[in-house]
Design an enzyme around this catalytic site. Sequence first.
Site, PDB file in Angstrom:
ATOM      1  N   TYR A 144       0.847  -1.185   0.000  1.00 23.33           N
ATOM      2  CA  TYR A 144       0.000   0.000   0.000  1.00 23.33           C
ATOM      3  C   TYR A 144       0.886   1.239   0.000  1.00 23.33           C
ATOM      4  O   TYR A 144       1.844   1.319   0.779  1.00 23.33           O
ATOM      5  CB  TYR A 144      -0.893   0.018   1.244  1.00 23.33           C
ATOM      6  CG  TYR A 144      -1.811   1.225   1.333  1.00 23.33           C
ATOM      7  CD1 TYR A 144      -2.819   1.435   0.392  1.00 23.33           C
ATOM      8  CD2 TYR A 144      -1.672   2.154   2.367  1.00 23.33           C
ATOM      9  CE1 TYR A 144      -3.662   2.540   0.484  1.00 23.33           C
ATOM     10  CE2 TYR A 144      -2.525   3.252   2.462  1.00 23.33           C
ATOM     11  CZ  TYR A 144      -3.516   3.448   1.521  1.00 23.33           C
ATOM     12  OH  TYR A 144      -4.349   4.528   1.619  1.00 23.33           O
ATOM     13  N   ASP A 238       9.330   2.818   0.175  1.00 21.95           N
ATOM     14  CA  ASP A 238       8.242   3.465   0.904  1.00 21.95           C
ATOM     15  C   ASP A 238       8.365   3.054   2.374  1.00 21.95           C
ATOM     16  O   ASP A 238       7.988   1.951   2.760  1.00 21.95           O
ATOM     17  CB  ASP A 238       6.885   3.045   0.333  1.00 21.95           C
ATOM     18  CG  ASP A 238       5.726   3.750   1.036  1.00 21.95           C
ATOM     19  OD1 ASP A 238       5.977   4.438   2.055  1.00 21.95           O
ATOM     20  OD2 ASP A 238       4.573   3.613   0.581  1.00 21.95           O
ATOM     21  N   LYS A 266       3.720   8.903   9.050  1.00 28.16           N
ATOM     22  CA  LYS A 266       3.503   8.302  10.378  1.00 28.16           C
ATOM     23  C   LYS A 266       4.476   8.817  11.461  1.00 28.16           C
ATOM     24  O   LYS A 266       4.337   9.960  11.866  1.00 28.16           O
ATOM     25  CB  LYS A 266       3.446   6.779  10.237  1.00 28.16           C
ATOM     26  CG  LYS A 266       2.273   6.403   9.288  1.00 28.16           C
ATOM     27  CD  LYS A 266       1.908   4.945   9.216  1.00 28.16           C
ATOM     28  CE  LYS A 266       0.608   4.789   8.424  1.00 28.16           C
ATOM     29  NZ  LYS A 266       0.719   4.139   7.127  1.00 28.16           N
TER      30      LYS A 266
END
Length: 428
Positions: A144, A238, A266
């Site tokens: 994702y 990522d 995050k």
Amino acid sequence: MKTIKSKDEFKLAQNVIPGGVNSPVRAFKSVGGTPMFIDRGEGAYLFDIDGNRYVDFVQSWGPLIFGHCDKTIELSIMKAVTKGVSFGAPTQIETKLASLICNMFESIDKIRFVSSGTEAVMSAIRLARGYTKRDDIIKFEGCYHGHSDSLLVQAGSGATTFGTPSSPGVPSDLTKHTLLAKYNDIESVKRCFENSKDIACIIIEPIAGNMGLISADEKFLQDLRVICDENGTLLIFDEVMSGFRASLKGAQGVTCVVPDMVTFGKVIGGGMPVGAFGGKLEIMNQLSPDGPVYQAGTLSGNPVAMFAGFASLQKILDSKNLYNDFELKATSLVKGLKHAADENCIPLHVNTQGSMFGFFFNEIKVKNFDDALKSDTDMFAKFHQGMLSEGYYFACSQFETGFICSATTNEMIESCIAAAHKVMSKIK
Ligand SMILES: *Cc1c(COP(=O)(O)O)cnc(C)c1O
């Protein structure tokens, strides 16, 4: 466990917010029941509006490495707020945070801040395409990278949970440039290169956290590096989830492979909305205003968010043994879960990486998305409900990762394992 107030609030929310939530996975669709509405957090604990207390293994889906209401981060946010919440002009804290990160990572000479992980990856992809003057990208099934158009193809967790690998509203003209490969399978990557001479970049979660927790094999990452170098293709890690989570240097502290670009989110915002993308000088210099590749943001580098991020990362750097401690706790938790499963003849496979942990209700060791999909999601749903009523909050999907924070104690882990024994003996 009383959940009356949450149930009422969820009804009200559904009247005015699609599905009652501002991000789909929060709706508890794949585990049933209604989501708790949160009143407040405190360290490793979460309190809902019905007054229930939970040990929180979600930690806002990763950002809160020091748990809820960490005093250091809280204080620096408060201080920033009193000076003004946004200026849309440069502030010193942006340079401070950027320097801290550039000094930490061999792969990063310059970095730009944005407001979410989605935005970070979307911008990194555009830059990779602009820099290489190519259109195609390779992504892996089950990884994702946020919800931007080109990347919403076989995208793990939320998308997987809902059985819609890609979404209506994403033009196929766009996704035709997204080539799909299999995680940990270099042959599938080679096939992509046989099919296209126009591959700008490979984007990968080097430690995948959005199809459950699956680490890439070191050899696989090395092979990706070689194939990228041979083809003038950029390798993008990522690390929106794994950054400062999998180890101090995220996946880059675990593998010796050096990417051309990295994305963060995050943890980097300490709980505030921050994302970032960085890389080698010659690539980053192509970015506007120095270069032709356009990217911008009204709230990018927002001072309150930057102070939260800086406080968070500085505290990480100042903490001794942080990741060792995380690893020990994560390992003892999943070992305990595995033991509970074994005793009740429930197939379970577990994994940890630093402060990240995962478990699959699965007969086989999971190496890729296809394996992950063979997990018993009904069993997961029962486990989730059972643990919730015992006061333990795990992410509400089989395809998510769990997080330890610095406030998670050994006692919490022990009692969680005891609860797991109880729950598993009921659901087997
Ligand atoms: C969470 C996540 C994103 C998206 O970040 P948002 O802040 O939710 O937009 C991108 N990539 C990975 C690996 C993630 O875990």
